[in-house]
Design a protein around this motif. Sequence first.
Motif, short mmCIF file in Angstrom:
data_model
loop_
_atom_site.label_atom_id
_atom_site.label_comp_id
_atom_site.label_asym_id
_atom_site.label_seq_id
_atom_site.Cartn_x
_atom_site.Cartn_y
_atom_site.Cartn_z
N ARG A 168 0.74 -1.27 -0.18
CA ARG A 168 -0.03 -0.07 0.02
C ARG A 168 0.88 1.32 0.25
O ARG A 168 0.57 2.18 -0.59
CB ARG A 168 -0.86 0.04 1.09
CG ARG A 168 -2.03 -0.94 1.02
CD ARG A 168 -3.04 -1.07 2.36
NE ARG A 168 -2.60 -0.94 3.56
CZ ARG A 168 -2.64 -2.38 4.18
NH1 ARG A 168 -2.72 -3.29 3.56
NH2 ARG A 168 -2.06 -2.30 5.52
N TRP A 169 1.79 1.37 0.84
CA TRP A 169 2.75 2.19 0.64
C TRP A 169 3.50 2.59 -0.66
O TRP A 169 3.53 3.72 -1.01
CB TRP A 169 4.08 2.30 1.82
CG TRP A 169 3.77 2.32 3.32
CD1 TRP A 169 2.69 2.85 3.74
CD2 TRP A 169 4.57 1.74 4.35
NE1 TRP A 169 2.45 2.95 4.92
CE2 TRP A 169 3.75 2.29 5.45
CE3 TRP A 169 5.58 1.32 4.46
CZ2 TRP A 169 4.25 1.83 6.93
CZ3 TRP A 169 6.19 1.08 5.71
CH2 TRP A 169 5.47 1.55 6.84
N LEU A 170 3.86 1.60 -1.30
CA LEU A 170 4.35 1.56 -2.46
C LEU A 170 3.38 2.12 -3.48
O LEU A 170 3.84 3.11 -4.34
CB LEU A 170 4.65 0.13 -3.24
CG LEU A 170 5.32 0.18 -4.57
CD1 LEU A 170 6.53 1.02 -4.93
CD2 LEU A 170 5.67 -1.24 -5.14
N VAL A 171 2.08 2.06 -3.68
CA VAL A 171 1.03 2.58 -4.52
C VAL A 171 1.10 4.16 -4.32
O VAL A 171 1.15 5.00 -5.10
CB VAL A 171 -0.30 2.13 -4.18
CG1 VAL A 171 -1.43 2.85 -4.95
CG2 VAL A 171 -0.19 0.35 -4.72
N ARG A 172 1.26 4.34 -2.89
CA ARG A 172 1.35 5.89 -2.73
C ARG A 172 2.44 6.66 -3.04
O ARG A 172 2.44 7.68 -3.50
CB ARG A 172 1.02 6.00 -1.24
CG ARG A 172 -0.37 5.69 -0.66
CD ARG A 172 -0.58 5.51 0.83
NE ARG A 172 0.22 6.40 1.79
CZ ARG A 172 0.00 6.00 3.10
NH1 ARG A 172 -0.38 4.86 3.73
NH2 ARG A 172 0.79 6.79 3.89
N CYS A 173 3.53 5.92 -2.76
CA CYS A 173 4.97 6.41 -3.10
C CYS A 173 4.92 6.63 -4.69
O CYS A 173 5.56 7.69 -5.11
CB CYS A 173 6.06 5.31 -3.03
SG CYS A 173 6.67 5.27 -1.09
N LYS A 174 4.48 5.72 -5.66
CA LYS A 174 4.33 6.00 -6.90
C LYS A 174 3.56 7.08 -7.53
O LYS A 174 4.19 7.98 -7.99
CB LYS A 174 3.79 4.75 -7.80
CG LYS A 174 3.68 4.86 -9.30
CD LYS A 174 2.87 3.46 -9.96
CE LYS A 174 3.02 3.80 -11.40
NZ LYS A 174 2.56 2.65 -12.00
N ALA A 175 2.49 7.52 -6.97
CA ALA A 175 1.70 8.53 -6.94
C ALA A 175 2.44 9.78 -6.46
O ALA A 175 2.40 10.75 -7.35
CB ALA A 175 0.25 8.49 -6.37
N GLU A 176 3.25 9.67 -5.40
CA GLU A 176 3.68 11.19 -4.76
C GLU A 176 4.95 11.26 -5.58
O GLU A 176 5.18 12.62 -5.97
CB GLU A 176 4.17 10.76 -3.34
CG GLU A 176 4.89 11.74 -2.98
CD GLU A 176 3.94 13.33 -2.66
OE1 GLU A 176 4.39 14.13 -1.95
OE2 GLU A 176 2.86 13.28 -3.05
N ASN A 177 5.87 10.30 -6.11
CA ASN A 177 6.73 10.63 -7.03
C ASN A 177 6.50 11.26 -8.23
O ASN A 177 7.12 12.04 -8.86
CB ASN A 177 7.52 9.04 -7.28
CG ASN A 177 8.62 9.30 -8.44
OD1 ASN A 177 8.58 8.71 -9.50
ND2 ASN A 177 9.86 9.78 -7.81
N ALA A 178 5.37 10.70 -8.78
CA ALA A 178 4.89 11.17 -10.23
C ALA A 178 4.55 12.83 -9.95
O ALA A 178 4.69 13.65 -10.85
CB ALA A 178 3.67 10.64 -10.80
N ARG A 179 3.84 13.14 -8.76
CA ARG A 179 3.40 14.38 -8.61
C ARG A 179 4.52 15.34 -8.47
O ARG A 179 4.62 16.62 -8.67
CB ARG A 179 2.49 14.42 -7.30
CG ARG A 179 1.91 15.62 -6.88
CD ARG A 179 1.13 15.82 -5.56
NE ARG A 179 2.26 15.82 -4.68
CZ ARG A 179 2.99 16.92 -3.87
NH1 ARG A 179 2.71 17.99 -4.37
NH2 ARG A 179 3.83 16.78 -2.94
#
Length: 259
Positions: free
Chosen positions: A162-173
């Motif tokens: 779940r953290w990885l999914v959030r990290c992916k979105a935050e990295n893109a942002r």
Amino acid sequence: MFELKKTEGKARRGEFICAHGTVQTPVFMNVGTQGAIKGALSAKDLKDIGCQVELSNTYHLHLRPTDTVVRQMGGLHKFMTWDGPILTDSGGFQVFSLASLRKIKEEGVYFASHIDGHKIFMEESMQIQSNLGSDMCMAFDECIENPSPRDYVQKSVDRTYRWLVRCKAENARLNALPDTVNPKQMLWGINQGGTYTDIRVDHMKRIAELDLPGYAIGGLAVGETTQEMYDIIEAVEEHMPVDKTRYLMGVGTPSNIIE
């Protein structure tokens, strides 16, 4: 980003391209935890000995000199006067190594600084790594002690996903912001699962679906036997995307490298 040049059995010869250069693999990443290699090696020395990738630690740089200072200086490359590729880890290993100073929650991990005791919230890992401007940033995860109870490992791995999914979105942002230090920063995911082969394989399959530029095997060399480590690597390897960079975390003795 990555091109597989040659295979022989399970051995791979390739190269990957990032914002600060092309790296020939397999490669050993030199560890400069706080933005410098121990032993008084300068950036020029690293070039002279053929260093291709320098690795620095998110947690320690966040504390000293702080990632905001590094950002003000133009990012980690300028801070180090190193113009080659840099990988930053996420702080996930400190979840293991500083177990007495942390508290794990769904939203992230709270640390008490080992320097002065002040509180640190490490879901900020993506922002810190963006401030550092590394070429490859690692997703925030929990490095699990080996051995650990199966029920705990499964819950930890699910949370790490779940953290990885959030990290992916935050990295893109963060990469899309106009003042980002390195808008081409690449996020790599980390496989976890302790010494439970089925949990490891299932987690690898799940994170492979996220189509990240690179994938790491983490949580090894932290309590298990050397043979257990090799067995886990062999089980996970066949489920790693063949067209992506692979990173074995925390393993670097001469005998380990040969194996």
